[in-house]
Design a protein around this motif. Structure first.
Motif, short mmCIF file in Angstrom:
data_model
loop_
_atom_site.label_atom_id
_atom_site.label_comp_id
_atom_site.label_asym_id
_atom_site.label_seq_id
_atom_site.Cartn_x
_atom_site.Cartn_y
_atom_site.Cartn_z
N LEU A 127 60.62 33.42 13.48
CA LEU A 127 60.14 33.98 14.75
C LEU A 127 59.54 32.86 15.60
CD1 LEU A 127 59.75 36.78 16.19
CD2 LEU A 127 57.35 36.59 15.53
N LEU A 128 60.05 32.74 16.84
CA LEU A 128 59.51 31.78 17.80
C LEU A 128 58.60 32.52 18.77
CD1 LEU A 128 59.54 28.94 19.22
CD2 LEU A 128 61.56 29.74 20.47
N PHE A 129 57.42 31.97 19.02
CA PHE A 129 56.50 32.60 19.98
C PHE A 129 56.18 31.58 21.07
CE2 PHE A 129 52.92 34.42 22.00
CZ PHE A 129 52.84 35.76 21.66
N LEU A 130 56.48 31.93 22.32
CA LEU A 130 56.20 31.06 23.47
C LEU A 130 55.14 31.71 24.36
CD1 LEU A 130 59.90 30.29 24.55
CD2 LEU A 130 58.43 29.00 22.96
N ASP A 131 54.26 30.88 24.90
CA ASP A 131 53.18 31.37 25.76
C ASP A 131 53.12 30.46 26.98
OD1 ASP A 131 50.67 31.79 26.92
OD2 ASP A 131 49.56 31.03 25.19
N VAL A 132 53.58 30.97 28.13
CA VAL A 132 53.66 30.15 29.34
C VAL A 132 53.10 30.92 30.54
CG1 VAL A 132 55.68 28.82 28.58
CG2 VAL A 132 56.02 30.98 29.82
N ASN A 133 52.92 30.23 31.66
CA ASN A 133 52.64 30.94 32.92
C ASN A 133 53.90 31.74 33.27
OD1 ASN A 133 50.50 28.94 33.10
ND2 ASN A 133 50.34 29.58 35.22
N ASN A 134 53.71 32.86 33.91
CA ASN A 134 54.84 33.69 34.29
C ASN A 134 55.25 33.36 35.72
OD1 ASN A 134 56.71 35.69 34.65
ND2 ASN A 134 55.23 37.39 34.58
N ALA A 135 56.39 32.69 35.88
CA ALA A 135 56.84 32.34 37.24
C ALA A 135 57.01 33.60 38.09
CB ALA A 135 58.15 31.56 37.18
N ALA A 136 57.34 34.73 37.45
CA ALA A 136 57.54 35.98 38.19
C ALA A 136 56.24 36.43 38.87
CB ALA A 136 58.08 37.06 37.26
N ALA A 137 55.08 35.98 38.36
CA ALA A 137 53.80 36.36 38.98
C ALA A 137 53.59 35.65 40.31
CB ALA A 137 52.64 36.03 38.03
N CYS A 138 54.40 34.59 40.57
CA CYS A 138 54.28 33.87 41.85
C CYS A 138 55.10 34.55 42.94
CB CYS A 138 54.78 32.43 41.69
SG CYS A 138 53.91 31.52 40.43
N LEU A 139 55.90 35.55 42.58
CA LEU A 139 56.70 36.28 43.57
C LEU A 139 55.80 37.29 44.29
CD1 LEU A 139 59.84 36.98 41.33
CD2 LEU A 139 59.64 35.28 43.17
N PRO A 140 56.20 37.78 45.49
CA PRO A 140 55.39 38.79 46.17
C PRO A 140 55.10 39.96 45.23
CG PRO A 140 57.17 38.06 47.57
CD PRO A 140 57.39 37.41 46.23
N GLY A 141 53.85 40.41 45.22
CA GLY A 141 53.48 41.52 44.33
C GLY A 141 52.95 41.04 42.99
N GLY A 142 53.09 39.73 42.73
CA GLY A 142 52.55 39.17 41.48
C GLY A 142 51.06 38.88 41.63
N MET A 143 50.44 38.34 40.58
CA MET A 143 48.99 38.19 40.56
C MET A 143 48.52 36.76 40.81
SD MET A 143 48.12 40.55 37.32
CE MET A 143 48.60 42.26 37.27
N PHE A 144 49.43 35.86 41.16
CA PHE A 144 49.08 34.45 41.26
C PHE A 144 48.12 34.16 42.42
CE2 PHE A 144 49.80 30.12 42.72
CZ PHE A 144 49.54 29.44 41.55
N ARG A 145 47.11 33.29 42.18
CA ARG A 145 46.21 32.83 43.26
C ARG A 145 46.30 31.32 43.39
NH1 ARG A 145 40.68 34.72 41.58
NH2 ARG A 145 40.05 33.33 43.25
N ARG A 146 46.29 30.82 44.62
CA ARG A 146 46.49 29.38 44.84
C ARG A 146 45.24 28.55 44.63
NH1 ARG A 146 51.01 26.92 47.62
NH2 ARG A 146 52.66 28.45 47.73
N GLU A 147 44.07 29.21 44.56
CA GLU A 147 42.84 28.45 44.37
C GLU A 147 41.97 29.16 43.34
OE1 GLU A 147 40.85 27.32 47.97
OE2 GLU A 147 39.05 26.68 46.88
N LEU A 148 41.42 28.39 42.42
CA LEU A 148 40.53 28.96 41.40
C LEU A 148 39.30 28.08 41.28
CD1 LEU A 148 42.94 29.80 38.42
CD2 LEU A 148 41.81 31.43 39.94
N ARG A 149 38.16 28.69 40.98
CA ARG A 149 36.92 27.94 40.80
C ARG A 149 36.34 28.33 39.46
NH1 ARG A 149 31.67 28.60 42.11
NH2 ARG A 149 30.56 26.83 43.03
N ASN A 150 35.84 27.34 38.73
CA ASN A 150 35.36 27.59 37.39
C ASN A 150 34.06 26.84 37.16
OD1 ASN A 150 35.59 28.34 34.66
ND2 ASN A 150 37.82 28.12 34.82
N GLU A 151 32.99 27.56 36.82
CA GLU A 151 31.74 26.84 36.50
C GLU A 151 31.71 26.57 35.01
OE1 GLU A 151 28.16 28.44 38.15
OE2 GLU A 151 29.19 28.87 40.05
#
Ligand SMILES: C[S@@+](CC[C@H](N)C(=O)[O-])C[C@H]1O[C@@H](n2cnc3c(N)ncnc32)[C@H](O)[C@@H]1O
Length: 251
Positions: free
Chosen positions: A138-162
């Motif tokens: 069994l192969l398990f891959l964990d990546v960013n979902n390019a589909a989330a960058c499409l309209p309606g996806g959850m991607f944000r262009r700016e993030l801030r982390n303390e």
């Protein structure tokens, strides 16, 4: 040594797990869920490619599997080896390493696959997955979902982390940009430290769409058995930020 990457957390691996805390062993728990769902019995051997600090393997090895981790950065390998003596860690490149053995489960977690920036790098990396698999692995891959960058996806262009841990206190601001031709996401991060000093780092990540991954997997002899955007591994329309892919080697 990695090209296209400058990352404080790679120079100081002791900060990596603090920056990405997993208080409840979230990733190994998800992996155990995937093993229970897709394998007839728990894996007796596990290979983690791009293993970083070795945190996931350290947890999984407690279930009794023989665990091996590979990473391209010597700093990560020596840090992981010093922390987790019950796991073997080796320095190697996911595009070319050959250990001459196969494993019941092969992992590539935490976006490590996205460091394969070109189609040539990706094909080589999938060949590495295949070379360390046997029929039913069994192969398990964990990546960013390019589909989330499409309209309606959850991607944000700016993030801030303390961030305030391990004697390091800073605010990290991350800006994301795209090279659409190469299908690459570029992260520019600015760390503002307590004393007002700023440190910049950056990284390029290959973005991968679900069907594109399925095609690369199929070419390398793997059949997809599940695609998820959540750690509970529930079926959804796949517009979430992460993409978790499970695939079985046909042999
Ligand atoms: C974001 S970290 C993820 C680490 C770990 N898998 C996790 O989930 O915590 C990505 C890792 O991939 C490794 N990496 C990048 N390119 C690689 C390559 N060509 N071969 C092996 N490891 C690589 C980096 O050194 C880094 O440790």
């Amino acid at each position: 040594m990695l090209n296209n990457v400058e990352n404080i957390l790679y120079r100081r691996p002791e900060l990596y797990d603090l920056f990405y805390p997993e208080p409840n062993d979230e990733t190994p728990s998800m992996l155990r869920r995937a093993f229970a769902k897709h394998l007839p019995s728990p894996p007796k051997s596990i290979l983690d490619i791009g293993c970083g600090t070795g945190r996931d393997l350290a947890s999984l090895a407690r279930d009794g599997a023989k665990c091996v981790g590979i990473d391209a950065l010597a700093e990560m390998v020596s840090f992981a080896s010093s922390r987790h003596a019950h796991v073997s860690f080796l320095n190697g490149d996911m595009r070319s390493i050959r250990l001459g053995q196969t494993f019941d489960a092969v992992l590539c977690m935490g976006s490590a696959l996205m460091y394969a920036l070109t189609n040539t790098d990706l094909r080589a990396t999938f060949q590495t997955f295949a070379s360390h698999s046997h029929s039913g692995s069994l192969l398990f891959l964990d990546v960013n979902n390019a589909a989330a960058c499409l309209p309606g996806g959850m991607f944000r262009r700016e993030l801030r982390n303390e961030f305030n841990a391990g004697g390091f206190r800073a605010v990290a601001t991350m800006l994301f940009d795209f090279d659409y031709r190469r299908q690459v996401m570029i992260r520019r991060r600015t760390w503002k430290l307590e004393d007002e000093e700023t440190i910049e780092d950056f990284c390029e990540y290959r973005l991968l769409f679900p069907a594109e991954l399925e095609a690369f997997l199929d070419d390398a002899g793997f059949g997809v058995v599940g695609m998820y955007d959540n750690q509970q591994l529930m079926d959804t329309p796949l517009n979430g930020l992460r993409l978790y892919v499970t695939a079985m080697f046909r042999g």
